[in-house]
Design a protein around this motif. Structure first.
Motif, PDB file in Angstrom:
ATOM      1  N   PHE A 159       0.619  -1.664  -0.292  1.00  0.00           N
ATOM      2  CA  PHE A 159      -0.072   0.231   0.058  1.00  0.00           C
ATOM      3  C   PHE A 159       0.302   1.314  -0.367  1.00  0.00           C
ATOM      4  O   PHE A 159       1.885   1.117   0.511  1.00  0.00           O
ATOM      5  CB  PHE A 159      -0.818   0.290   1.316  1.00  0.00           C
ATOM      6  N   ASP A 160       0.561   2.657  -0.597  1.00  0.00           N
ATOM      7  CA  ASP A 160       1.173   3.104  -0.509  1.00  0.00           C
ATOM      8  C   ASP A 160       0.484   3.797   0.339  1.00  0.00           C
ATOM      9  O   ASP A 160       1.677   5.280   1.070  1.00  0.00           O
ATOM     10  CB  ASP A 160       0.613   4.958  -1.822  1.00  0.00           C
ATOM     11  N   VAL A 161      -0.553   3.817   1.122  1.00  0.00           N
ATOM     12  CA  VAL A 161       0.164   4.599   2.542  1.00  0.00           C
ATOM     13  C   VAL A 161      -1.424   3.469   3.388  1.00  0.00           C
ATOM     14  O   VAL A 161      -2.475   2.815   2.818  1.00  0.00           O
ATOM     15  CB  VAL A 161      -0.981   5.719   2.860  1.00  0.00           C
ATOM     16  N   THR A 162      -1.482   3.194   4.749  1.00  0.00           N
ATOM     17  CA  THR A 162      -2.253   2.885   5.700  1.00  0.00           C
ATOM     18  C   THR A 162      -2.492   4.141   6.956  1.00  0.00           C
ATOM     19  O   THR A 162      -2.115   4.735   7.027  1.00  0.00           O
ATOM     20  CB  THR A 162      -1.322   1.590   6.321  1.00  0.00           C
ATOM     21  N   PHE A 163      -4.086   3.839   6.552  1.00  0.00           N
ATOM     22  CA  PHE A 163      -4.838   4.467   7.417  1.00  0.00           C
ATOM     23  C   PHE A 163      -5.357   3.694   8.387  1.00  0.00           C
ATOM     24  O   PHE A 163      -5.879   3.201   8.603  1.00  0.00           O
ATOM     25  CB  PHE A 163      -6.108   5.450   6.563  1.00  0.00           C
ATOM     26  N   LEU A 164      -4.729   4.641   9.507  1.00  0.00           N
ATOM     27  CA  LEU A 164      -5.389   3.201  10.760  1.00  0.00           C
ATOM     28  C   LEU A 164      -6.263   4.350  11.911  1.00  0.00           C
ATOM     29  O   LEU A 164      -6.093   5.744  11.788  1.00  0.00           O
ATOM     30  CB  LEU A 164      -3.624   3.218  11.364  1.00  0.00           C
TER      31      LEU A 164
ATOM     32  N   GLY B  79      -8.438   9.588  13.561  1.00  0.00           N
ATOM     33  CA  GLY B  79      -9.166   9.853  14.732  1.00  0.00           C
ATOM     34  C   GLY B  79     -10.289   9.697  14.242  1.00  0.00           C
ATOM     35  O   GLY B  79     -11.180  10.515  13.506  1.00  0.00           O
ATOM     36  N   ASN B  80     -11.465   8.637  15.086  1.00  0.00           N
ATOM     37  CA  ASN B  80     -12.595   8.586  14.914  1.00  0.00           C
ATOM     38  C   ASN B  80     -13.704   8.746  16.624  1.00  0.00           C
ATOM     39  O   ASN B  80     -12.449   7.929  17.006  1.00  0.00           O
ATOM     40  CB  ASN B  80     -12.703   7.226  14.189  1.00  0.00           C
ATOM     41  N   LYS B  81     -14.417   8.830  16.260  1.00  0.00           N
ATOM     42  CA  LYS B  81     -15.706   8.886  17.292  1.00  0.00           C
ATOM     43  C   LYS B  81     -15.341  10.360  18.251  1.00  0.00           C
ATOM     44  O   LYS B  81     -15.056   9.972  19.348  1.00  0.00           O
ATOM     45  CB  LYS B  81     -15.747   8.009  18.075  1.00  0.00           C
ATOM     46  N   VAL B  82     -14.551  10.989  17.980  1.00  0.00           N
ATOM     47  CA  VAL B  82     -14.063  12.709  17.631  1.00  0.00           C
ATOM     48  C   VAL B  82     -14.736  13.020  19.204  1.00  0.00           C
ATOM     49  O   VAL B  82     -15.576  13.917  17.870  1.00  0.00           O
ATOM     50  CB  VAL B  82     -12.666  12.917  17.820  1.00  0.00           C
ATOM     51  N   GLN B  83     -14.851  13.722  20.069  1.00  0.00           N
ATOM     52  CA  GLN B  83     -16.209  14.600  20.573  1.00  0.00           C
ATOM     53  C   GLN B  83     -15.895  16.090  21.283  1.00  0.00           C
ATOM     54  O   GLN B  83     -16.861  16.617  21.290  1.00  0.00           O
ATOM     55  CB  GLN B  83     -16.942  13.668  21.396  1.00  0.00           C
ATOM     56  N   GLY B  84     -14.334  16.319  20.561  1.00  0.00           N
ATOM     57  CA  GLY B  84     -14.323  17.763  21.548  1.00  0.00           C
ATOM     58  C   GLY B  84     -12.273  18.076  21.651  1.00  0.00           C
ATOM     59  O   GLY B  84     -11.859  16.417  21.162  1.00  0.00           O
ATOM     60  N   PRO B  85     -12.028  18.589  21.545  1.00  0.00           N
ATOM     61  CA  PRO B  85     -10.864  19.181  21.745  1.00  0.00           C
ATOM     62  C   PRO B  85     -10.201  18.409  22.712  1.00  0.00           C
ATOM     63  O   PRO B  85      -8.525  18.054  21.855  1.00  0.00           O
ATOM     64  CB  PRO B  85     -10.371  20.060  22.915  1.00  0.00           C
ATOM     65  N   ASP B  86     -10.874  17.310  23.782  1.00  0.00           N
ATOM     66  CA  ASP B  86      -9.770  16.771  24.810  1.00  0.00           C
ATOM     67  C   ASP B  86      -9.058  15.190  23.844  1.00  0.00           C
ATOM     68  O   ASP B  86      -8.077  15.225  24.147  1.00  0.00           O
ATOM     69  CB  ASP B  86     -10.465  16.686  25.929  1.00  0.00           C
TER      70      ASP B  86
ATOM     71  N   LEU C  59      -1.162  11.884  13.260  1.00  0.00           N
ATOM     72  CA  LEU C  59      -2.333  12.263  13.108  1.00  0.00           C
ATOM     73  C   LEU C  59      -2.767  12.945  12.329  1.00  0.00           C
ATOM     74  O   LEU C  59      -2.402  14.298  11.819  1.00  0.00           O
ATOM     75  CB  LEU C  59      -3.173  13.099  14.640  1.00  0.00           C
ATOM     76  N   LEU C  60      -3.653  12.415  11.040  1.00  0.00           N
ATOM     77  CA  LEU C  60      -3.770  13.004   9.994  1.00  0.00           C
ATOM     78  C   LEU C  60      -4.964  13.875   9.885  1.00  0.00           C
ATOM     79  O   LEU C  60      -5.234  15.042   9.607  1.00  0.00           O
ATOM     80  CB  LEU C  60      -3.847  12.213   8.695  1.00  0.00           C
ATOM     81  N   VAL C  61      -5.946  13.432  10.275  1.00  0.00           N
ATOM     82  CA  VAL C  61      -6.869  14.326  10.789  1.00  0.00           C
ATOM     83  C   VAL C  61      -7.959  13.185  11.180  1.00  0.00           C
ATOM     84  O   VAL C  61      -7.751  11.887  12.269  1.00  0.00           O
ATOM     85  CB  VAL C  61      -7.689  14.534   9.478  1.00  0.00           C
ATOM     86  N   THR C  62      -9.410  14.631  11.740  1.00  0.00           N
ATOM     87  CA  THR C  62     -10.600  13.518  12.805  1.00  0.00           C
ATOM     88  C   THR C  62     -11.611  13.363  12.899  1.00  0.00           C
ATOM     89  O   THR C  62     -11.928  14.388  11.971  1.00  0.00           O
ATOM     90  CB  THR C  62     -10.067  14.080  14.497  1.00  0.00           C
ATOM     91  N   VAL C  63     -12.667  12.638  13.043  1.00  0.00           N
ATOM     92  CA  VAL C  63     -13.615  12.646  11.778  1.00  0.00           C
ATOM     93  C   VAL C  63     -14.906  11.900  13.696  1.00  0.00           C
ATOM     94  O   VAL C  63     -14.076  11.497  14.860  1.00  0.00           O
ATOM     95  CB  VAL C  63     -13.911  11.171  11.863  1.00  0.00           C
ATOM     96  N   GLY C  64     -16.233  13.144  13.908  1.00  0.00           N
ATOM     97  CA  GLY C  64     -17.088  12.782  14.968  1.00  0.00           C
ATOM     98  C   GLY C  64     -18.370  12.018  14.094  1.00  0.00           C
ATOM     99  O   GLY C  64     -18.093  11.527  13.532  1.00  0.00           O
TER     100      GLY C  64
END
Length: 350
Positions: free
Chosen positions: A178-183, A213-220, A233-238
């Motif tokens: 793979f060129d990139v692996t998203f964990l 990052g998944n199930k991210v609910q806020g800055p903490d 850490l590339l990006v987060t998703v809520g």
């Protein structure tokens, strides 16, 4: 480019991989999606109903056909029976392209209509009663590894693989394809434990690993992930109301996905595109050979009764242009006789 989604069970790996596939399809990109998880849920996440998902052909069931087709006229491979999951291509081998028509896709892939361009979906297949107690997960994904070794991809061509949960993927050389692996990681200690395993195993192989990052609910939650994984850490998703609507059987158009989630998916695409631009084809081929020789010595030679090192073509380097002739055979147009569902079940972020 080839992209893997990995993560702890329940992290939302399949959901995010399906959303990414939808994002690529909506942009008109060519996509081959592969469900390589021991639990087969990618088809449902892409909108197939139970009957359609269960009807997906298992790659492993077509392994003889796959081997015979990929062997081509390669003089170093005496017969399809002598091929193992790590057999690398060489002069005379047939190569796969994302956008072509070929017997492998005809037998093993099914078109799935999405908003935008349809995608091809392939699946390893679930465990059967005859597998219980006598087979392992890796006996199922050998066909996936063999296909990836013989697949030549180009810009704006995507192979997205939903991998098995945890770090089991490192039991084969497939993790180097793979060129990139998203964990996908939740903002918990358990959520980042798989990241630490992947990071350690991948260190010596130049694996590009990015954390979503998944199930991210806020800055903490963001701060926790940043502390644990740093610059990976590339990006987060809520949470997503769009996904919730899908869960209720009221599928909105994909264009109605929340703007912040669409932006997150675009960040993933840009990361994949950037990694592909840096692919070293010589190193990519050398890694195939490395794991083939290891598998040959460990079990392959004993199983086949021949020296599988002889299958390695020392002058062959897999390159993008190698697949040009194969790709010219036929482009993927609007996927004839697509799988359809009146109400497509939703992927779930949880």
């Amino acid at each position: 480019m080839k992209i893997a989604f990995v993560g702890k069970g329940g992290s939302g790996k399949t959901t995010l991989s399906s959303l990414f596939i939808r994002h690529l399809a909506a942009a008109g990109s060519s996509v081959v999606a592969v469900d390589a998880d021991i639990n087969q849920h990618l088809g449902a996440a892409l909108g197939l109903d139970e009957e359609q998902a269960a009807a997906l052909p298992a790659l492993g069931a077509h392994l003889p056909l796959i081997k015979e087709y990929l062997r081509g006229s390669n003089p170093r491979i005496a017969s399809a029976d002598s091929m193992i999951k790590t057999t690398p291509p060489g002069t005379g081998s047939r190569l796969l392209r994302v956008t072509e028509d070929n017997p492998v896709y005809e037998a093993c892939a099914r078109p799935v209509p999405l908003d935008g361009r349809p995608v091809r979906l392939m699946a390893t297949g679930p465990f059967t009663e005859s597998d219980l107690g006598v087979a392992c997960y890796h006996s199922k994904v050998g066909a996936v590894e063999l296909c990836l070794n013989h697949l030549v991809d180009g810009p704006d061509e995507y192979v997205v693989v939903d991998m098995t949960a945890g770090s089991d993927s490192f039991a084969s050389g497939m993790f180097t394809r793979f060129d990139v692996t998203f964990l996908v990681a939740e903002p918990t200690r358990k959520g980042v434990s798989v990241y630490r395993q992947y990071k350690e195993y991948a260190r010596d192989f130049g694996i590009v690993l990015k954390v979503v990052g998944n199930k991210v609910q806020g800055p903490d939650d963001v701060a926790f992930l940043r502390d644990e994984v740093g610059e990976d850490l590339l990006v987060t998703v809520g949470q997503s109301d769009w996904v919730r609507a899908m869960e209720k059987g009221r599928p909105p158009a994909f264009g109605q996905l929340e703007a912040d989630n669409r932006q997150a998916l675009q960040v993933l695409r840009e990361a994949a595109d950037g990694s592909y631009a840096l692919r070293d084809w010589e190193r990519y081929t050398a890694q195939m050979v490395h794991f083939h020789l290891r598998n040959a010595q460990s079990w392959g030679n004993a199983k086949t009764g021949i020296d599988l090192a002889a299958q390695v073509d020392p002058g062959f380097v897999l390159r993008e242009e190698d697949g040009a002739a194969a790709g010219a055979a036929g482009a993927l147009s609007p996927c004839p006789q697509p799988l359809r569902s009146a109400e497509r079940p939703a992927p779930q972020l949880a």
